[in-house]
Design an enzyme around this catalytic site. Structure first.
Site, mmCIF file in Angstrom:
data_model
loop_
_atom_site.group_PDB
_atom_site.id
_atom_site.type_symbol
_atom_site.label_atom_id
_atom_site.label_comp_id
_atom_site.label_asym_id
_atom_site.label_seq_id
_atom_site.Cartn_x
_atom_site.Cartn_y
_atom_site.Cartn_z
ATOM 1 N N LYS A 138 0.897 -5.709 9.501
ATOM 2 C CA LYS A 138 2.287 -5.977 9.154
ATOM 3 C C LYS A 138 2.510 -5.781 7.661
ATOM 4 C CE LYS A 138 2.568 -9.142 6.736
ATOM 5 N NZ LYS A 138 2.001 -9.481 5.391
ATOM 6 N N TYR A 224 7.119 -12.769 8.301
ATOM 7 C CA TYR A 224 6.733 -13.983 9.047
ATOM 8 C C TYR A 224 7.962 -14.848 9.320
ATOM 9 C CZ TYR A 224 1.838 -13.007 8.002
ATOM 10 O OH TYR A 224 0.596 -12.419 7.929
HETATM 11 P P1 NAD Z 1 -6.104 -5.537 -0.295
HETATM 12 O O1 NAD Z 1 -5.456 -5.123 -1.572
HETATM 13 O O2 NAD Z 1 -7.074 -6.651 -0.345
HETATM 14 O O3 NAD Z 1 -6.842 -4.289 0.361
HETATM 15 C C1 NAD Z 1 -6.246 -3.026 0.427
HETATM 16 C C2 NAD Z 1 -7.276 -1.987 0.802
HETATM 17 O O4 NAD Z 1 -6.647 -0.717 0.774
HETATM 18 C C3 NAD Z 1 -8.452 -1.928 -0.185
HETATM 19 O O5 NAD Z 1 -9.630 -1.717 0.517
HETATM 20 C C4 NAD Z 1 -8.131 -0.711 -1.044
HETATM 21 O O6 NAD Z 1 -9.277 -0.096 -1.551
HETATM 22 C C5 NAD Z 1 -7.425 0.173 -0.026
HETATM 23 N N1 NAD Z 1 -6.544 1.162 -0.657
HETATM 24 C C6 NAD Z 1 -6.488 2.451 -0.321
HETATM 25 N N2 NAD Z 1 -5.607 3.105 -1.083
HETATM 26 C C7 NAD Z 1 -5.098 2.198 -1.946
HETATM 27 C C8 NAD Z 1 -4.150 2.282 -2.984
HETATM 28 N N3 NAD Z 1 -3.540 3.437 -3.296
HETATM 29 N N4 NAD Z 1 -3.868 1.176 -3.668
HETATM 30 C C9 NAD Z 1 -4.434 -0.018 -3.349
HETATM 31 N N5 NAD Z 1 -5.359 -0.152 -2.354
HETATM 32 C C10 NAD Z 1 -5.684 0.951 -1.668
HETATM 33 O O7 NAD Z 1 -4.936 -5.837 0.738
HETATM 34 P P2 NAD Z 1 -5.012 -6.726 2.046
HETATM 35 O O8 NAD Z 1 -4.635 -8.118 1.713
HETATM 36 O O9 NAD Z 1 -6.297 -6.496 2.743
HETATM 37 O O10 NAD Z 1 -3.774 -6.116 2.882
HETATM 38 C C11 NAD Z 1 -3.874 -4.907 3.604
HETATM 39 C C12 NAD Z 1 -2.800 -4.888 4.690
HETATM 40 O O11 NAD Z 1 -3.016 -5.971 5.562
HETATM 41 C C13 NAD Z 1 -1.362 -5.043 4.172
HETATM 42 O O12 NAD Z 1 -0.499 -4.248 4.923
HETATM 43 C C14 NAD Z 1 -1.053 -6.505 4.407
HETATM 44 O O13 NAD Z 1 0.320 -6.762 4.596
HETATM 45 C C15 NAD Z 1 -1.844 -6.780 5.660
HETATM 46 N N6 NAD Z 1 -2.268 -8.195 5.755
HETATM 47 C C16 NAD Z 1 -1.997 -8.861 6.898
HETATM 48 C C17 NAD Z 1 -2.371 -10.176 7.039
HETATM 49 C C18 NAD Z 1 -2.076 -10.895 8.330
HETATM 50 O O14 NAD Z 1 -2.250 -12.113 8.349
HETATM 51 N N7 NAD Z 1 -1.715 -10.221 9.393
HETATM 52 C C19 NAD Z 1 -3.014 -10.828 5.989
HETATM 53 C C20 NAD Z 1 -3.311 -10.108 4.840
HETATM 54 C C21 NAD Z 1 -2.937 -8.778 4.724
#
Ligand code: NAD
Length: 378
Positions: A138, A224
């Site tokens: 999401k 959410y």
């Molecule tokens: P994060 O920043 O911790 O991780 C992002 C990942 O994407 C990293 O591994 C990074 O290396 C990679 N990436 C690739 N290209 C990138 C770029 N150009 N810039 C930045 N990162 C890049 O993020 P996250 O918290 O893991 O979130 C990722 C996704 O998951 C988002 O869409 C977020 O909304 C979703 N999310 C959902 C929940 C949930 O409860 N459903 C919780 C957290 C995150």
């Protein structure tokens, strides 16, 4: 193997494991066969950031119907670390460039896209074209147009699509949905849902970069709140009006800091949401004809808690991500309902776009016309 025959091959594999292939025989025979089917579906996580590392991968260690089969990462150092930690074979490790080769890998049944929001559509569509079922985090994408493209790609390639809305598999949320379905407290008059946190320590994060996030608090935590007012009333809204508040334009340069929005529902219920990257809050409250119910916290993945006008709610705590991924695997294997289909993610993006439109028009009420295709989640 050409694309079509690969797709056929993958579909065949998925179906051979599931009750889909058993639809023509009796429900009892189907249930017995499903119980006997011990095959676990292989999931490949795309993007090994914080959510994959600390929530999804550990949850997959305990899942019953799926397991961590592969990874897709743009960071070579992570390949070794994840391979060592989770015993992922070399042939199941991809980067963003060779990702499409995953089509040839029969160990991967589901691709789970866990990248910054603006990358969801590209990787979900590529996964579908590779013949893999898709879970997309999401918000599903950063526009309704992108949601449509993902849904279309999954349809054309005969694969299932789920959004990472873990709460639909979570017991407190399911209890709210039961209360709504059974009208335990009568008509719902008012529902409010707030979701936000203070995101002030890391200005370079992609969530504050419009190109990568598509928007600020609304895209991140606001979905959410939108979800909460919908499953908390059992209705899609018929209008929305919204306002944006900015107290730190120096920090939130490109993306929204705080948004409030008001919803009307056909039943007469009124909804209110607040979402923020600068205010900590996480709750859902509904006032009904004969009582009330509340979740606080309502959407974190630390344990939820809740109460109603009849007393405390108390449910066992299990990893929400494990429940969510198992539910999606059961949807594929045993034809059980898809708890968070792509159409639900698209519906929420229609609302997100209407909220931004209302803000751009000074809080004007924007009508919403959902057809019966936009469910409230199973
Ligand atoms: P994060 O920043 O911790 O991780 C992002 C990942 O994407 C990293 O591994 C990074 O290396 C990679 N990436 C690739 N290209 C990138 C770029 N150009 N810039 C930045 N990162 C890049 O993020 P996250 O918290 O893991 O979130 C990722 C996704 O998951 C988002 O869409 C977020 O909304 C979703 N999310 C959902 C929940 C949930 O409860 N459903 C919780 C957290 C995150």
């Amino acid at each position: 193997m050409n694309k079509l025959s690969r797709r056929d091959f993958n579909t065949k594999i998925a179906k051979s494991a599931g009750a889909t292939a058993l639809m023509s025989i009796s429900p009892l025979a189907c249930a017995i066969a499903a119980k006997k089917d011990k095959r676990k579906l292989g999931i490949a996580l795309v993007g090994l950031g914080s959510y994959s590392t600390y929530q999804l991968a550990p949850a997959l260690m305990d899942a019953e119907h799926c397991y961590l089969a592969g990874i897709v990462t743009g960071t070579p150092e992570k390949e070794k670390i994840w391979a060592g930690k989770y015993g992922i074979p070399k042939e199941n490790i991809y980067n963003y460039d060779n990702f499409d080769d995953i089509a040839q890998n029969s160990a991967i049944d589901i691709v789970y896209v866990v990248l910054p929001n603006s990358m969801h559509a590209d990787f979900s569509i590529r996964a579908a074209k590779a013949g893999k079922h898709v879970i997309c985090e999401k918000p599903m994408a950063i526009s309704v147009e992108e949601c449509d493209a993902i849904i279309q790609a999954c349809k054309e390639n005969g694969v299932k699509l789920g959004v990472g809305y873990r709460l639909h598999s979570e017991p407190y949320t399911q209890e709210v949905k039961r209360i709504v379905r059974e009208k335990t407290f009568g008509k719902i008059n008012y529902i409010s849902a707030d979701a936000g946190y203070r995101s002030m320590s890391y200005p370079a994060q992609w969530r504050l970069n419009k190109e990568l996030s598509g928007g600020g608090a609304l895209m991140n935590m606001g979905v959410y709140s939108i979800q909460s007012v919908i499953y908390g009333t059992g209705e899609n809204p018929i209008s929305v009006s919204a306002l944006e508040f900015s107290t730190r334009p120096d920090y939130f340069k490109e993306t929204d800091e705080t948004i409030t929005a008001q919803f009307e529902f056909e039943s007469g219920a009124i909804g209110n949401i607040m979402t923020s990257h600068n205010i900590s809050t996480n709750r859902l409250f509904a006032s009904c004809e004969r009582g009330w119910y509340e979740l606080d916290p309502a959407s974190t993945y630390i344990p939820l808690a809740g109460r109603t006008s009849q007393g405390e709610l108390n449910f066992p705590q299990e990893s929400q991500q494990k429940l969510q991924m198992d539910d999606f695997a059961k949807h594929i294997l045993f034809d059980q309902p898809n708890k968070a289909p792509g159409e639900m993610g698209k519906r929420d993006m229609i609302i997100v776009e209407a909220i931004y439109e209302s803000i751009s028009k000074g809080g004007k009420k924007i009508p919403l016309n959902f057809t019966s295709g936009y469910g409230f989640g199973g």
